[in-house]
Design an enzyme around this catalytic site. Structure first.
Site, PDB file in Angstrom:
ATOM      1  N   CYS A  49       0.852  -1.191   0.000  1.00 17.86           N
ATOM      2  CA  CYS A  49       0.000   0.000   0.000  1.00 17.86           C
ATOM      3  C   CYS A  49       0.889   1.242   0.000  1.00 17.86           C
ATOM      4  O   CYS A  49       1.361   1.674   1.048  1.00 17.86           O
ATOM      5  CB  CYS A  49      -0.906  -0.017   1.232  1.00 17.86           C
ATOM      6  SG  CYS A  49      -1.973   1.429   1.353  1.00 17.86           S
ATOM      7  N   ILE A  50       1.158   1.750  -1.196  1.00 15.69           N
ATOM      8  CA  ILE A  50       1.866   3.021  -1.326  1.00 15.69           C
ATOM      9  C   ILE A  50       1.117   3.869  -2.346  1.00 15.69           C
ATOM     10  O   ILE A  50       0.430   3.348  -3.224  1.00 15.69           O
ATOM     11  CB  ILE A  50       3.353   2.862  -1.732  1.00 15.69           C
ATOM     12  CG1 ILE A  50       3.503   2.039  -3.007  1.00 15.69           C
ATOM     13  CG2 ILE A  50       4.175   2.295  -0.589  1.00 15.69           C
ATOM     14  CD1 ILE A  50       4.933   1.953  -3.527  1.00 15.69           C
TER      15      ILE A  50
END
EC number: 2.3.2.23
Length: 166
Positions: free
Chosen positions: A89-90
């Site tokens: 999750c970026i």
């Protein structure tokens, strides 16, 4: 006829094979499918992940580069920005446009100029400096903030396990 996405991915793979980038390696999971890549990230020096070899699968949509790929670690990973199922999750892996929850600027999210190289370098950077403001793994983020010794132990286990699997 090959799609724009498959031609672009073939070019990026060829470029990475000709000019490898420090910190990761990439190849296809199956030679017949350009949309699924196997990547290995080498734990960045001077971080808790140093010495690790972390495997992940990068899956590209048919409309790449208009939409981002997904990246999922298949190696054990303890990190505030990695979901328990291994998904990374970026910001740059989030769909283009405004963030419905208001955490990210549109400029921080996916744009078609990103490449496999820029994605991988962003993930390596994420390993070097977790973002605990909007975590995917709340428990890891709490440990990162409040119980750093516990966090380090869990990461050390992941590093050791990755070395055994390599």
């Amino acid at each position: 006829m090959a799609s724009q996405a498959s031609l672009l991915l073939q070019k990026q793979l060829k470029d990475l094979c000709k000019h490898p980038v420090d910190g990761f390696s990439a190849g296809l999971v199956d030679e017949k499918n350009i949309f699924e890549w196997s990547v290995t990230i080498i734990g960045p020096p001077d971080t808790l992940y140093e010495g690790g070899f972390f495997n992940a699968i990068m899956t590209f949509p048919q409309n790449y580069p208009n939409s981002p790929p997904t990246v999922r670690f298949t190696s054990d990973m303890w990190h505030p920005n990695v979901y328990s199922d291994g998904r990374v999750c970026i910001s740059i892996l989030h769909p283009p446009g405004d963030d419905p929850s208001g955490y990210e600027l549109a400029s921080e999210r996916w744009t078609p100029v990103h490449t496999v190289e820029s994605i991988m370098l962003s993930i390596i950077s994420m390993l070097s400096g977790p973002n605990d403001e909007s975590p995917a793994n709340v428990e890891a983020a709490k440990e990162w903030r409040d119980k750093r010794d516990e966090f380090k132990k869990k990461v050390s286990r992941c590093v050791r396990k990755s070395q055994e699997m390599f």
